[in-house]
Design a protein around this motif. Structure first.
Motif, PDB file in Angstrom:
ATOM      1  N   VAL A 346      27.339  28.611  48.030  1.00 52.86           N
ATOM      2  CA  VAL A 346      26.893  29.591  46.785  1.00 52.86           C
ATOM      3  C   VAL A 346      27.249  28.618  45.707  1.00 52.86           C
ATOM      4  O   VAL A 346      28.310  28.246  45.638  1.00 52.86           O
ATOM      5  CB  VAL A 346      27.743  30.987  46.967  1.00 52.86           C
ATOM      6  CG1 VAL A 346      27.462  31.638  45.772  1.00 52.86           C
ATOM      7  CG2 VAL A 346      27.771  31.845  48.271  1.00 52.86           C
ATOM      8  N   HIS A 352      28.300  35.538  41.605  1.00 58.22           N
ATOM      9  CA  HIS A 352      28.847  35.476  42.929  1.00 58.22           C
ATOM     10  C   HIS A 352      30.141  36.560  43.094  1.00 58.22           C
ATOM     11  O   HIS A 352      31.026  36.229  42.103  1.00 58.22           O
ATOM     12  CB  HIS A 352      29.439  34.320  43.521  1.00 58.22           C
ATOM     13  CG  HIS A 352      30.009  34.398  44.854  1.00 58.22           C
ATOM     14  ND1 HIS A 352      30.675  33.352  45.319  1.00 58.22           N
ATOM     15  CD2 HIS A 352      29.685  35.193  45.768  1.00 58.22           C
ATOM     16  CE1 HIS A 352      31.226  33.564  46.598  1.00 58.22           C
ATOM     17  NE2 HIS A 352      30.713  34.801  46.870  1.00 58.22           N
ATOM     18  N   LEU A 354      32.526  39.963  44.224  1.00 56.32           N
ATOM     19  CA  LEU A 354      33.069  40.757  45.749  1.00 56.32           C
ATOM     20  C   LEU A 354      33.667  41.774  45.190  1.00 56.32           C
ATOM     21  O   LEU A 354      34.605  41.774  44.447  1.00 56.32           O
ATOM     22  CB  LEU A 354      34.109  39.857  46.325  1.00 56.32           C
ATOM     23  CG  LEU A 354      33.840  38.337  46.514  1.00 56.32           C
ATOM     24  CD1 LEU A 354      35.100  37.727  47.183  1.00 56.32           C
ATOM     25  CD2 LEU A 354      32.677  38.158  47.405  1.00 56.32           C
ATOM     26  N   TYR A 361      33.912  41.144  53.787  1.00 53.46           N
ATOM     27  CA  TYR A 361      32.886  41.234  52.547  1.00 53.46           C
ATOM     28  C   TYR A 361      32.110  39.765  53.066  1.00 53.46           C
ATOM     29  O   TYR A 361      32.866  38.943  53.194  1.00 53.46           O
ATOM     30  CB  TYR A 361      32.943  41.170  51.212  1.00 53.46           C
ATOM     31  CG  TYR A 361      32.032  41.449  50.148  1.00 53.46           C
ATOM     32  CD1 TYR A 361      31.098  42.429  49.891  1.00 53.46           C
ATOM     33  CD2 TYR A 361      31.285  40.130  49.851  1.00 53.46           C
ATOM     34  CE1 TYR A 361      30.209  42.582  48.948  1.00 53.46           C
ATOM     35  CE2 TYR A 361      30.322  40.064  49.021  1.00 53.46           C
ATOM     36  CZ  TYR A 361      29.599  41.345  48.705  1.00 53.46           C
ATOM     37  OH  TYR A 361      28.366  41.207  47.744  1.00 53.46           O
ATOM     38  N   SER A 363      29.573  36.854  52.085  1.00 55.91           N
ATOM     39  CA  SER A 363      28.544  36.068  51.063  1.00 55.91           C
ATOM     40  C   SER A 363      27.851  34.871  51.757  1.00 55.91           C
ATOM     41  O   SER A 363      28.603  34.299  52.892  1.00 55.91           O
ATOM     42  CB  SER A 363      29.193  35.336  49.927  1.00 55.91           C
ATOM     43  OG  SER A 363      29.974  36.266  49.288  1.00 55.91           O
ATOM     44  N   GLU A 445      28.189  30.839  55.462  1.00 52.84           N
ATOM     45  CA  GLU A 445      28.592  32.153  55.590  1.00 52.84           C
ATOM     46  C   GLU A 445      29.781  32.519  55.435  1.00 52.84           C
ATOM     47  O   GLU A 445      30.631  31.870  56.214  1.00 52.84           O
ATOM     48  CB  GLU A 445      27.869  32.855  56.776  1.00 52.84           C
ATOM     49  CG  GLU A 445      28.494  34.225  57.068  1.00 52.84           C
ATOM     50  CD  GLU A 445      28.165  34.857  58.494  1.00 52.84           C
ATOM     51  OE1 GLU A 445      26.740  35.288  58.786  1.00 52.84           O
ATOM     52  OE2 GLU A 445      29.085  34.391  59.146  1.00 52.84           O
ATOM     53  N   CYS A 468      32.204  29.559  48.056  1.00 49.61           N
ATOM     54  CA  CYS A 468      31.722  29.548  49.316  1.00 49.61           C
ATOM     55  C   CYS A 468      31.005  28.296  49.526  1.00 49.61           C
ATOM     56  O   CYS A 468      29.865  28.339  49.162  1.00 49.61           O
ATOM     57  CB  CYS A 468      31.050  30.728  49.742  1.00 49.61           C
ATOM     58  SG  CYS A 468      30.328  30.837  51.457  1.00 49.61           S
ATOM     59  N   GLN A 492      21.899  43.126  41.422  1.00 49.36           N
ATOM     60  CA  GLN A 492      23.483  43.470  41.309  1.00 49.36           C
ATOM     61  C   GLN A 492      23.823  44.670  40.257  1.00 49.36           C
ATOM     62  O   GLN A 492      24.301  45.553  40.659  1.00 49.36           O
ATOM     63  CB  GLN A 492      24.436  42.331  41.473  1.00 49.36           C
ATOM     64  CG  GLN A 492      24.107  41.369  42.542  1.00 49.36           C
ATOM     65  CD  GLN A 492      25.032  39.969  42.268  1.00 49.36           C
ATOM     66  OE1 GLN A 492      25.859  40.142  42.901  1.00 49.36           O
ATOM     67  NE2 GLN A 492      24.276  38.907  41.995  1.00 49.36           N
ATOM     68  N   ASN A 541      27.189  45.146  49.650  1.00 46.56           N
ATOM     69  CA  ASN A 541      26.915  43.778  50.290  1.00 46.56           C
ATOM     70  C   ASN A 541      25.531  43.853  51.210  1.00 46.56           C
ATOM     71  O   ASN A 541      24.979  42.790  51.081  1.00 46.56           O
ATOM     72  CB  ASN A 541      28.296  43.890  51.380  1.00 46.56           C
ATOM     73  CG  ASN A 541      28.448  42.559  51.872  1.00 46.56           C
ATOM     74  OD1 ASN A 541      29.544  42.163  52.912  1.00 46.56           O
ATOM     75  ND2 ASN A 541      27.908  41.350  51.398  1.00 46.56           N
TER      76      ASN A 541
END
Length: 613
Positions: A346, A352, A354, A361, A363, A445, A468, A492, A541
C-alpha cells in the motif's frame, strides 16, 4: 495399564528406540542465545512433524521454556524441567488468562535427556509441531514468541517457585530461522554509522544522513549486511533503510544529518529514491545466497546512499544520543547475479485508513499486472527470481501475506506470517526461489486490529500510524523500485456521506464543503467525526477492497513507468489459496495409544518373522 502379554513388546521397542536415538546423533541445526548475558542457550532441529530442543542454562535449578501468543505469560504453552539427584524431570504446563500455571492433562513434551554439573543444567525434549491440544501452541512457519525463565531451585512438591527477574522473551521463526552469518572473519567490510545523533524529545523521529559507499577499483559484491545497534538502544531503533542517491552529489552533502521529511531538510535528500536495503527491529542481519550479491563499483551502482533511521521513543526519553548503523561485508569474488529490491504493498498515504474498534480489518496493496507487464516486459521478459521477502507493518499489524497471482489463478504465497510481531521484522529467505513474470500480479494483504483505539488510524510514518509493505529481494536487477497501489479517496468519503470537497485544494489534508455537518472540516477530521461501529467498519472494509486503485509504478530515482498514476480496478480472482489449517483427530478416530500399540505389535511381528528366516 496395558495387559501383561504386551509387556515384552514394549520392552523390545523401548530398547530399540533408545539405541536408534543414540545412533541418530545429537546434532542441532539451529541455535540462539535468549538472554543478554549468555546464560540461557537454545538449540533446536525439526522435521515435518516434530521439533526437538536442547536448552543449556547457567543454573542448577529448574528451567522454564514456553510459547506465548503475545510475549506475555498469560495463555502460554510452557514446559518446566530440571535435574534432581542425577535424575532429569520434565512437565508440560500451561498458563491461564490470569497467568496462573497449571499442569497440562495431555503431556505432549517428551524428555530426551538431561544432565547437570556444578554450574549448568542441560535438558533436551521434543514435541509434535501440531499437537491438537488446546492448551498447546501450534508451531508453524510464522513468528513464534518464545518466553524463558529459570530458578536456582528445582521444582518442589508445591510446584515451581517464582522465577523473579530471571525471565525474558524473544520473537523468532523456529521453522524458518533465516540466513546465517557464514562470512569469513577475514572478509572486508565498511560501516555506515551515525555518530552521536541527539534523538529528539518526541514520539517518532526519522533521521537521515548521506554516506559515500566504499570506493573500489572494480566491481565488488556486498554479500552480508548486519545491524550495528548501540547497546541499550535495541527498542529505540525501529528500522533502517538505505536509499541510492544521485551519483553527482557534492561531497559537502555528507557532513551533516537532518530529520527526514522535514521542510528544512537538505534538497539532496530528495534525490535518494531507490531502496537498496531494509532492516527492521528484531532482525539479526542478512546473508545473500551464494549466487547473488549487491553490486558496488559500476556506473549504475550506488555511489552515495541515504541512511534513514527510524527512532521510536513513545516514552519521550530525553538526552538520548545514538550511534547506530549498518555493517556491509563485500568481496571482489563476484556472484552470478546482481540483486535488486522492489517495494510492494500500500502506497504510504493518509488515504490508507483503518476505522477504530475493529477486531480485524484487512488492507490490500497491489503490485498490478500492468506495472509488471510494462516494467518486466521491457527489462526482463523471462522474469526475475524473488529469493527473500521482508513484510512490514506497525503496531496494529497482526498478520501479513504476500500473495502471488498468474492470470486469475493464485499460486502459493511468496511469504506469510500469521503471528506478525511489530518488534521482529527481517528478510526471510524463501525455501524455493519464485519466478515473477511479466503479467503476474502481487497483493500484500495486512490484517490489523484497532479494537482498543478510539480514532481513525492513518497510513503514515509513525509507529502509531500504519503501513502495509513487502520488500522483495530478487535477481537479476531491473529498473523497478516501487510497485504499489492506493484506494481512491472519493469512494471512502462517500461512505461517510461527504458530497463535495472545497476546490481548489489549498490545504493538506483537504477540506470538506458539504454536507453541513462536515463543512470546514478536513477529511481526516470528518472521518474521525463519523460514528463508527463494528458493523459500519466491516461494511467500510468490504467497500474499500472493491474500490478502484491509484497505481504506483516507479523506476530508480524519480523516473516513472507510464502506468504510474492510472486508475485500475482490483483484479478478479478465480481460484484462491487459503492459509493452511490445522487438521486434528476427531472423536471418531481411534485413540493414539491404540494406534501406537497396533503399530508396535505389527512391527514386532515383522521382526520375529525376519529372525525366523
Amino acid at each position: 495399564m496395558l495387559p501383561a502379554k504386551y509387556s515384552s513388546v514394549i520392552v523390545f521397542f523401548t530398547t530399540f528406540w533408545f539405541y536408534a536415538t543414540l545412533t541418530h546423533g545429537s546434532g542441532f541445526s539451529h541455535s540462539t542465545i535468549l538472554d543478554p548475558h549468555g546464560k540461557y542457550n537454545l538449540k533446536w532441529r525439526f522435521d515435518r512433524r516434530t521439533i526437538t530442543f536442547e536448552i543449556e542454562v547457567e543454573t542448577r535449578g529448574y528451567i522454564g521454556f514456553g510459547l506465548s501468543p503475545n510475549g506475555a505469560m498469560a495463555s502460554s504453552d510452557i514446559v518446566i524441567g530440571g535435574v534432581t539427584d542425577g535424575t532429569p524431570y520434565l512437565q508440560d504446563y500451561f498458563a491461564d488468562a490470569n497467568r496462573k500455571v497449571h499442569r497440562d492433562v495431555q503431556q505432549n513434551y517428551r524428555l530426551q535427556y538431561g544432565r547437570e554439573n556444578s554450574t549448568h543444567t542441560v535438558l533436551a525434549f521434543s514435541r509434535h509441531l501440531l499437537t491438537c491440544d488446546t492448551s498447546d501452541k501450534d508451531i508453524t512457519e510464522s513468528t513464534v514468541r518464545v518466553i524463558w525463565a529459570y530458578h536456582s531451585e528445582d521444582v518442589g512438591p508445591s510446584g515451581p517457585m517464582y522465577h523473579g527477574v530471571n525471565r525474558g522473551r524473544k520473537s523468532m521463526r523456529l521453522l524458518d530461522p533465516g540466513s546465517k552469518a557464514n562470512v569469513s572473519s577475514e572478509m572486508d567490510f565498511f560501516n555506515l554509522q551515525n555518530i552521536n545523533v541527539p534523538v529528539p524529545f518526541k514520539d517518532t523521529t526519522y533521521w537521515c544522513q548521506i554516506f559515500k559507499i566504499q570506493e573500489v577499483q572494480k566491481k565488488h559484491h556486498i554479500i552480508r549486511i548486519e545491524p550495528l545497534i548501540q547497546r541499550g538502544h535495541e527498542n529505540l531503533v525501529h528500522h533502517i533503510l538505505l536509499y541510492q542517491c544521485d551519483s553527482t552529489l557534492n561531497e559537502s552533502e555528507l557532513k551533516a544529518g537532518h530529520e527526514c521529511y522535514h521542510p528544512n531538510m537538505p534538497d539532496s535528500f530528495l534525490t535518494c529514491e531507490t531502496i537498496v536495503f531494509a532492516w527492521a527491529i528484531g532482525g539479526e542481519g542478512f546473508t545473500y545466497p551464494p549466487h547473488v550479491g549487491l553490486s558496488i563499483g559500476t556506473s549504475i551502482d550506488p555511489v552515495y546512499v541515504l541512511m534513514e533511521v527510524h527512532y521510536d521513543n513513545p516514552a519521550f526519553q530525553q538526552g538520548m544520543v545514538d550511534s547506530s548503523g549498518l555493517r556491509l561485508f563485500y568481496t571482489p569474488e563476484l556472484r552470478q547475479y546482481d540483486a535488486g529490491v522492489i517495494e510492494t504493498g500500500v502506497w504510504v498515504s493518509l488515504y490508507h485508513m483503518l476505522p477504530p474498534g475493529m477486531q480485524e480489518y484487512i488492507s490490500e496493496g497491489h503490485c498490478t499486472r500492468k506495472c509488471l507487464q510494462e516494467s518486466l516486459g521491457q527489462e526482463m521478459p523471462s522474469g526475475v527470481r524473488v529469493f527473500a521477502v521482508l513484510m512490514h507493518a506497525h503496531l496494529a499489524g497482526r498478520a501479513i501475506r504476500t500473495r502471488h497471482f498468474r492470470g486469475q489463478e493464485e499460486l502459493q504465497p511468496l511469504s506469510h506470517d500469521e503471528e506478525f510481531d511489530f518488534n521482529f521484522q527481517e528478510f526471510q529467505l524463501l525455501k524455493d526461489e519464485r519466478l515473477l513474470l511479466p503479467g503476474d500480479n502481487l497483493i500484500t494483504e495486512c490484517k490489523y486490529t484497532t479494537k482498543d483505539r478510539q480514532n481513525m488510524t492513518w497510513g503514515g510514518l509513525t509507529t502509531r500510524d500504519e503501513m502495509c509493505l513487502s520488500y522483495l529481494l530478487y535477481y537479476p536487477r531491473v529498473n523497478l523500485a516501487r510497485c504499489e497501489s492506493l484506494p481512491e479517496i472519493i469512494g471512502q468519503l462517500k461512505f461517510i456521506g461527504v458530497k463535495e470537497i472545497q476546490v481548489p485544494v489549498t490545504t493538506w489534508p483537504f477540506m470538506i464543503k458539504s454536507p453541513k455537518k462536515y463543512s470546514s472540516l478536513s477529511f481526516t477530521e470528518a472521518m474521525d467525526k463519523y460514528r463508527w461501529s463494528k458493523n459500519r467498519g466491516k461494511s467500510f472494509n468490504e467497500m474499500v477492497l472493491q474500490l478502484p486503485m491509484n497505481v504506483r509504478c516507479s523506476k530508480w530515482g524519480q523516473d516513472e513507468w507510464s502506468i504510474q498514476g492510472t486508475i485500475v480496478s482490483p483484479p478478479e480472482v478465480k481460484s484462491e489459496v487459503k492459509p493452511p489449517s490445522t487438521m486434528c483427530r476427531s472423536a471418531s478416530e481411534p485413540h493414539s495409544g491404540v494406534v501406537l500399540l497396533f503399530t508396535m505389535c505389527l512391527t514386532y511381528a515383522i521382526v520375529q518373522t525376519c529372525l525366523s528366516l
